[in-house]
Motif scaffolding. Structure first.
Motif, PDB file in Angstrom:
ATOM      1  N   PHE A 132      54.800   4.404   9.630  1.00 28.40           N
ATOM      2  CA  PHE A 132      54.281   5.595   8.646  1.00 28.40           C
ATOM      3  C   PHE A 132      55.159   5.919   7.644  1.00 28.40           C
ATOM      4  CE2 PHE A 132      52.179   6.227  12.695  1.00 28.40           C
ATOM      5  CZ  PHE A 132      50.753   6.353  12.249  1.00 28.40           C
ATOM      6  N   GLU A 133      54.767   5.977   6.257  1.00 29.83           N
ATOM      7  CA  GLU A 133      55.642   6.688   5.273  1.00 29.83           C
ATOM      8  C   GLU A 133      55.314   8.069   5.141  1.00 29.83           C
ATOM      9  OE1 GLU A 133      55.980   4.453   1.677  1.00 29.83           O
ATOM     10  OE2 GLU A 133      55.384   2.762   2.326  1.00 29.83           O
ATOM     11  N   TYR A 134      56.410   8.701   4.980  1.00 29.60           N
ATOM     12  CA  TYR A 134      56.439  10.158   4.935  1.00 29.60           C
ATOM     13  C   TYR A 134      56.331  10.715   3.501  1.00 29.60           C
ATOM     14  CZ  TYR A 134      57.909  15.051   6.270  1.00 29.60           C
ATOM     15  OH  TYR A 134      57.772  16.266   6.626  1.00 29.60           O
ATOM     16  N   GLN A 135      55.497  11.592   3.203  1.00 29.39           N
ATOM     17  CA  GLN A 135      55.125  11.936   1.749  1.00 29.39           C
ATOM     18  C   GLN A 135      55.479  13.469   1.480  1.00 29.39           C
ATOM     19  OE1 GLN A 135      52.923   9.688  -0.097  1.00 29.39           O
ATOM     20  NE2 GLN A 135      53.486   8.653   1.804  1.00 29.39           N
ATOM     21  N   GLN A 136      55.664  13.511   0.355  1.00 28.98           N
ATOM     22  CA  GLN A 136      56.427  14.865  -0.101  1.00 28.98           C
ATOM     23  C   GLN A 136      55.760  16.030   0.272  1.00 28.98           C
ATOM     24  OE1 GLN A 136      56.938  14.290  -4.454  1.00 28.98           O
ATOM     25  NE2 GLN A 136      58.841  13.251  -4.343  1.00 28.98           N
ATOM     26  N   ASP A 137      54.599  15.927   0.620  1.00 25.31           N
ATOM     27  CA  ASP A 137      53.830  17.324   0.949  1.00 25.31           C
ATOM     28  C   ASP A 137      53.771  17.231   2.338  1.00 25.31           C
ATOM     29  OD1 ASP A 137      52.195  15.250   1.887  1.00 25.31           O
ATOM     30  OD2 ASP A 137      50.406  15.763   0.849  1.00 25.31           O
ATOM     31  N   GLY A 138      54.793  16.480   3.218  1.00 31.79           N
ATOM     32  CA  GLY A 138      54.776  16.605   4.695  1.00 31.79           C
ATOM     33  C   GLY A 138      53.823  15.745   5.314  1.00 31.79           C
ATOM     34  N   ALA A 212      57.843   7.001  19.053  1.00 30.65           N
ATOM     35  CA  ALA A 212      58.221   7.505  17.388  1.00 30.65           C
ATOM     36  C   ALA A 212      59.510   7.431  17.248  1.00 30.65           C
ATOM     37  CB  ALA A 212      57.316   8.647  17.239  1.00 30.65           C
ATOM     38  N   ILE A 213      59.821   6.990  16.258  1.00 31.07           N
ATOM     39  CA  ILE A 213      61.560   7.039  15.845  1.00 31.07           C
ATOM     40  C   ILE A 213      61.454   7.481  14.321  1.00 31.07           C
ATOM     41  CG2 ILE A 213      63.386   5.619  15.371  1.00 31.07           C
ATOM     42  CD1 ILE A 213      62.146   3.643  17.687  1.00 31.07           C
ATOM     43  N   PRO A 214      62.176   8.561  13.809  1.00 30.92           N
ATOM     44  CA  PRO A 214      62.250   8.918  12.658  1.00 30.92           C
ATOM     45  C   PRO A 214      63.025   7.766  11.783  1.00 30.92           C
ATOM     46  CG  PRO A 214      63.691  10.058  13.944  1.00 30.92           C
ATOM     47  CD  PRO A 214      62.936   9.321  14.946  1.00 30.92           C
ATOM     48  N   MET A 215      62.535   7.796  10.579  1.00 26.24           N
ATOM     49  CA  MET A 215      63.163   7.014   9.650  1.00 26.24           C
ATOM     50  C   MET A 215      63.866   7.711   8.760  1.00 26.24           C
ATOM     51  SD  MET A 215      59.991   3.835   9.311  1.00 26.24           S
ATOM     52  CE  MET A 215      60.905   3.239   7.622  1.00 26.24           C
ATOM     53  N   LEU A 216      65.366   7.657   8.804  1.00 30.79           N
ATOM     54  CA  LEU A 216      65.894   8.962   7.827  1.00 30.79           C
ATOM     55  C   LEU A 216      66.846   7.939   7.099  1.00 30.79           C
ATOM     56  CD1 LEU A 216      67.248  10.827  10.866  1.00 30.79           C
ATOM     57  CD2 LEU A 216      65.345  11.632   9.235  1.00 30.79           C
ATOM     58  N   LEU A 221      63.836  12.522   5.734  1.00 31.59           N
ATOM     59  CA  LEU A 221      62.978  11.709   6.771  1.00 31.59           C
ATOM     60  C   LEU A 221      61.997  11.033   5.571  1.00 31.59           C
ATOM     61  CD1 LEU A 221      61.723  11.241   9.299  1.00 31.59           C
ATOM     62  CD2 LEU A 221      60.023  12.830   8.825  1.00 31.59           C
ATOM     63  N   VAL A 222      62.081   9.577   5.661  1.00 30.57           N
ATOM     64  CA  VAL A 222      61.231   8.642   4.813  1.00 30.57           C
ATOM     65  C   VAL A 222      59.875   8.116   5.407  1.00 30.57           C
ATOM     66  CG1 VAL A 222      63.168   8.110   3.464  1.00 30.57           C
ATOM     67  CG2 VAL A 222      62.688   6.653   5.126  1.00 30.57           C
ATOM     68  N   GLY A 223      59.859   8.277   6.955  1.00 34.18           N
ATOM     69  CA  GLY A 223      58.815   7.520   7.579  1.00 34.18           C
ATOM     70  C   GLY A 223      59.090   7.660   9.013  1.00 34.18           C
ATOM     71  N   ALA A 224      58.075   6.958   9.777  1.00 29.18           N
ATOM     72  CA  ALA A 224      58.201   6.803  11.379  1.00 29.18           C
ATOM     73  C   ALA A 224      57.859   5.458  11.661  1.00 29.18           C
ATOM     74  CB  ALA A 224      57.181   7.982  11.966  1.00 29.18           C
ATOM     75  N   PHE A 225      58.643   4.780  12.688  1.00 35.35           N
ATOM     76  CA  PHE A 225      58.338   3.680  13.076  1.00 35.35           C
ATOM     77  C   PHE A 225      57.875   3.914  14.560  1.00 35.35           C
ATOM     78  CE2 PHE A 225      59.612  -0.179  14.952  1.00 35.35           C
ATOM     79  CZ  PHE A 225      59.671  -1.284  14.025  1.00 35.35           C
TER      80      PHE A 225
END
Length: 268
Positions: A132-138, A212-216, A221-225
Motif C-alpha cells: 500500500f502506498e500512503y497518500q498525503q491525505d492519510g 502489516a509493516i510500516p514503510m518509513l 510513512l510512505v506505505g505499508a508492506f
C-alpha cells in the motif's frame, strides 16, 4: 581457553555470544559477518563440543560436566542447523537479487515491487501480499499486489484511495508506526462490526493471519508492506523480521522512483 575446547578464537566468540542469548543477526553485526556465517560456525561448534542446545552449550563453556545425550537427538539438532543455514542463504540470495534489481530498474517500481513481494511470500510462506502506498491525505492505495484473490483485488481497485479505521491492522499501523501482527483477523472485535476493510480482507481475500509493516523514509510513512496467510498460522518473530527487510527494500525502490521522477520533471 579456546584451545582447550578445540575451538578457534572466532568460534569461541560466537559460542559465548550465542550462549549469552545474542541472536544470529546481533552476532553477525558485531563481527561484521553474515548471519549465515554465524550459523555455519554454530554447526561446527555444536559438532566439536557435541552439544545439542544453547543451554548445553552454556554449560559446556562454564566447564560443567556434560549431560547424557541421545545420538538421535544430536542428529536432529544437526539437521535443524543445516536447514536453518540453507534458509539463511536463500534469504540472503533473495535480498541480494532484489537489491540488484532495484539498482538496475531505473526507478520503475512496476518492475521491482512484484519481485519483492514474490520473494517475500515465498520466504515468509504466505499466500498473498499487498504494498500500500500512503497518500498525503492519510489514505492508502493498493498499488502493488501478488497472489491476491480476484474478489479482493477488485474491491481494492473499486476503493481507490481509502482511509483505514483505527481498529484495522492498517489503521493501527498508521497510528503507532509499528509492526502489527494479527493472529486471526476473524477473531478480533472489528470483524464483528461493519468495517469494510476487515470484511474484504477476511471474506473476499480469505485472509486469517496477517502482518502489516510500516514503510518509513526517515520519520515519514510512505506505505505499508502487508503479507497474508489464508489459514490461522501466526507469523513468528523471525518471519516478521524477514518481512521487515523486504519492506525496507521496497522503501528504497519507491524513494528511487520518486527521486528519478523529480529529476525528470525538473529537466522537462
Amino acid at each position: 581457553m579456546s584451545g582447550q575446547l578445540g575451538l578457534s578464537q572466532r568460534e569461541l566468540q560466537i559460542a559465548q555470544s550465542y550462549a549469552d542469548g545474542k541472536t544470529y543477526q546481533t552476532i553477525a553485526d558485531t563481527l561484521c559477518i553474515a548471519p549465515s556465517t554465524v550459523r555455519t560456525h554454530l554447526a561446527t561448534i555444536y559438532r566439536k563440543l557435541e552439544v545439542s542446545s544453547k543451554l548445553e552449550l552454556a554449560r559446556h563453556l562454564r566447564g560443567e560436566a556434560p549431560q547424557p545425550r541421545n545420538p538421535s537427538e544430536m542428529a536432529a539438532v544437526f539437521s535443524e542447523l543445516a536447514l536453518s543455514l540453507e534458509e539463511a542463504i536463500s534469504r540472503e540470495k533473495a535480498l541480494s537479487e532484489v537489491l540488484r534489481i532495484i539498482s538496475t530498474s531505473q526507478g520503475d517500481p512496476e518492475a521491482v515491487m512484484p519481485l519483492i513481494l514474490t520473494y517475500a511470500l515465498e520466504l515468509c510462506d504466505a499466500e498473498f501480499g499487498i504494498l500500500f502506498e500512503y497518500q498525503q491525505d492519510g489514505g492508502f492505495l493498493a498499488n502493488h499486489t501478488v497472489g491476491i484473490p480476484k474478489p479482493f483485488r477488485t474491491w481494492l481497485d473499486d476503493q481507490g484511495v481509502f482511509a483505514a479505521s483505527p481498529q484495522t491492522g492498517l489503521g493501527r499501523m498508521d497510528e503507532m508506526r509499528a509492526v502489527i501482527n494479527i493472529i486471526d483477523v476473524k477473531s478480533e472485535a472489528v470483524y464483528q462490526t461493519d468495517d469494510p476493510l476487515r470484511h474484504a480482507t477476511a471474506d473476499l481475500g480469505g485472509a486469517r493471519s496477517f502482518v502489516a509493516i510500516p514503510m518509513l523514509a526517515g520519520d515519514s510513512l510512505v506505505g505499508a508492506f502487508t503479507i497474508y496467510r489464508q489459514t490461522v498460522r501466526p507469523f513468528s518473530e523471525d518471519t516478521t523480521r524477514l518481512a521487515q527487510m523486504f519492506a525496507a527494500q521496497s522503501v528504497i525502490a519507491l524513494e528511487n522512483a520518486r527521486m528519478i521522477r523529480a529529476i525528470q520533471a525538473a529537466q522537462s
